[in-house]
Design a protein around this motif. Structure first.
Motif, PDB file in Angstrom:
ATOM      1  N   ARG A 232       0.860  -1.183   0.000  1.00  7.94           N
ATOM      2  CA  ARG A 232       0.000   0.000   0.000  1.00  7.94           C
ATOM      3  C   ARG A 232       0.893   1.228   0.000  1.00  7.94           C
ATOM      4  O   ARG A 232       2.049   1.170   0.418  1.00  7.94           O
ATOM      5  CB  ARG A 232      -0.891   0.005   1.237  1.00  7.94           C
ATOM      6  CG  ARG A 232      -1.752  -1.239   1.338  1.00  7.94           C
ATOM      7  CD  ARG A 232      -2.611  -1.252   2.555  1.00  7.94           C
ATOM      8  NE  ARG A 232      -1.794  -1.365   3.764  1.00  7.94           N
ATOM      9  CZ  ARG A 232      -2.301  -1.465   4.983  1.00  7.94           C
ATOM     10  NH1 ARG A 232      -3.601  -1.450   5.165  1.00  7.94           N
ATOM     11  NH2 ARG A 232      -1.520  -1.572   6.028  1.00  7.94           N
ATOM     12  N   LEU A 233       0.365   2.350  -0.446  1.00  2.28           N
ATOM     13  CA  LEU A 233       1.116   3.596  -0.429  1.00  2.28           C
ATOM     14  C   LEU A 233       0.960   4.234   0.945  1.00  2.28           C
ATOM     15  O   LEU A 233      -0.150   4.561   1.364  1.00  2.28           O
ATOM     16  CB  LEU A 233       0.606   4.560  -1.509  1.00  2.28           C
ATOM     17  CG  LEU A 233       1.318   5.908  -1.562  1.00  2.28           C
ATOM     18  CD1 LEU A 233       2.780   5.736  -1.968  1.00  2.28           C
ATOM     19  CD2 LEU A 233       0.610   6.852  -2.523  1.00  2.28           C
ATOM     20  N   ARG A 234       2.069   4.371   1.657  1.00  2.00           N
ATOM     21  CA  ARG A 234       2.039   5.014   2.967  1.00  2.00           C
ATOM     22  C   ARG A 234       2.554   6.448   2.810  1.00  2.00           C
ATOM     23  O   ARG A 234       3.572   6.683   2.176  1.00  2.00           O
ATOM     24  CB  ARG A 234       2.893   4.265   3.983  1.00  2.00           C
ATOM     25  CG  ARG A 234       2.838   4.904   5.371  1.00  2.00           C
ATOM     26  CD  ARG A 234       3.568   4.077   6.411  1.00  2.00           C
ATOM     27  NE  ARG A 234       2.886   2.831   6.723  1.00  2.00           N
ATOM     28  CZ  ARG A 234       1.874   2.726   7.579  1.00  2.00           C
ATOM     29  NH1 ARG A 234       1.401   3.793   8.190  1.00  2.00           N
ATOM     30  NH2 ARG A 234       1.324   1.550   7.820  1.00  2.00           N
ATOM     31  N   ILE A 235       1.818   7.379   3.412  1.00  2.00           N
ATOM     32  CA  ILE A 235       2.192   8.790   3.398  1.00  2.00           C
ATOM     33  C   ILE A 235       2.360   9.225   4.842  1.00  2.00           C
ATOM     34  O   ILE A 235       1.465   9.031   5.668  1.00  2.00           O
ATOM     35  CB  ILE A 235       1.114   9.651   2.717  1.00  2.00           C
ATOM     36  CG1 ILE A 235       0.847   9.133   1.301  1.00  2.00           C
ATOM     37  CG2 ILE A 235       1.527  11.111   2.695  1.00  2.00           C
ATOM     38  CD1 ILE A 235      -0.380   9.711   0.663  1.00  2.00           C
ATOM     39  N   ALA A 236       3.524   9.787   5.150  1.00  2.00           N
ATOM     40  CA  ALA A 236       3.803  10.239   6.504  1.00  2.00           C
ATOM     41  C   ALA A 236       4.408  11.638   6.458  1.00  2.00           C
ATOM     42  O   ALA A 236       4.979  12.047   5.446  1.00  2.00           O
ATOM     43  CB  ALA A 236       4.749   9.275   7.205  1.00  2.00           C
ATOM     44  N   VAL A 237       4.273  12.346   7.565  1.00  2.00           N
ATOM     45  CA  VAL A 237       4.815  13.698   7.682  1.00  2.00           C
ATOM     46  C   VAL A 237       5.784  13.724   8.847  1.00  2.00           C
ATOM     47  O   VAL A 237       5.539  13.120   9.892  1.00  2.00           O
ATOM     48  CB  VAL A 237       3.682  14.720   7.945  1.00  2.00           C
ATOM     49  CG1 VAL A 237       4.234  16.086   8.252  1.00  2.00           C
ATOM     50  CG2 VAL A 237       2.747  14.779   6.767  1.00  2.00           C
ATOM     51  N   GLN A 238       6.904  14.414   8.652  1.00  2.00           N
ATOM     52  CA  GLN A 238       7.848  14.648   9.727  1.00  2.00           C
ATOM     53  C   GLN A 238       8.041  16.144   9.855  1.00  2.00           C
ATOM     54  O   GLN A 238       8.068  16.851   8.841  1.00  2.00           O
ATOM     55  CB  GLN A 238       9.197  14.008   9.421  1.00  2.00           C
ATOM     56  CG  GLN A 238       9.174  12.512   9.350  1.00  2.00           C
ATOM     57  CD  GLN A 238      10.555  11.962   9.055  1.00  2.00           C
ATOM     58  OE1 GLN A 238      11.382  12.608   8.425  1.00  2.00           O
ATOM     59  NE2 GLN A 238      10.803  10.751   9.520  1.00  2.00           N
ATOM     60  N   PRO A 239       8.210  16.653  11.082  1.00  2.00           N
ATOM     61  CA  PRO A 239       8.506  18.076  11.233  1.00  2.00           C
ATOM     62  C   PRO A 239       9.779  18.397  10.472  1.00  2.00           C
ATOM     63  O   PRO A 239      10.745  17.642  10.514  1.00  2.00           O
ATOM     64  CB  PRO A 239       8.700  18.251  12.733  1.00  2.00           C
ATOM     65  CG  PRO A 239       8.010  17.087  13.350  1.00  2.00           C
ATOM     66  CD  PRO A 239       8.113  15.958  12.362  1.00  2.00           C
ATOM     67  N   GLY A 240       9.749  19.523   9.752  1.00  2.00           N
ATOM     68  CA  GLY A 240      10.875  19.848   8.892  1.00  2.00           C
ATOM     69  C   GLY A 240      11.588  21.135   9.195  1.00  2.00           C
ATOM     70  O   GLY A 240      12.373  21.607   8.388  1.00  2.00           O
ATOM     71  N   GLY A 241      11.324  21.760  10.345  1.00  2.00           N
ATOM     72  CA  GLY A 241      12.036  22.996  10.672  1.00  2.00           C
ATOM     73  C   GLY A 241      11.814  24.059   9.618  1.00  2.00           C
ATOM     74  O   GLY A 241      10.698  24.278   9.165  1.00  2.00           O
TER      75      GLY A 241
END
Length: 124
Positions: A43-52
């Protein structure tokens, strides 16, 4: 005589409960890539990380795992997975695929991303 006009995109998009939108073009590309892998469990997983200062950093990858709290949405046979921590940051985001001479790859248009530099506070 009054005529109402409605502007609709000729390319269909589908909204998910997570608020993520995967265009038909992107869904078709994801399907093709999964078929190339020869697996039916991805499956396509989409995640976000804080990027400053750079804002949001996204991760898009194929994943067979199921994590606690995942939100899974089906887009014409393509399952898109968003973890519960990333979901609020991706509300309203549109994932598309560009295939032009000047650009090729997945794109994310996210109304939650801010353009100004605010290190450590780039969300909302």
């Amino acid at each position: 005589m009054t005529t109402e006009s409605h502007t609709e995109s000729t390319e269909a998009t589908k909204a998910a409960p997570t608020g993520v939108i995967l265009t038909d073009v992107a869904a078709t590309k994801v399907k093709a890539l999964i078929e190339q892998e020869g697996r039916d469990d991805l499956r396509l997983r989409i995640a976000v990380q804080p990027g400053g200062c750079s804002g949001l950093r996204y991760q898009l990858f194929f994943d067979e795992r199921s994590l606690d709290g995942d939100v899974v949405t089906d887009f014409d046979g393509v399952e898109v997975v968003v973890d519960r921590m990333s979901s609020p940051y991706l509300a309203g985001a549109t994932i598309d695929f560009a295939d032009r001479i000047d650009a090729q790859g997945f794109t994310i248009d996210n109304p939650n991303a801010q353009n100004s530099c605010a290190c450590g506070d780039s969300f909302h």
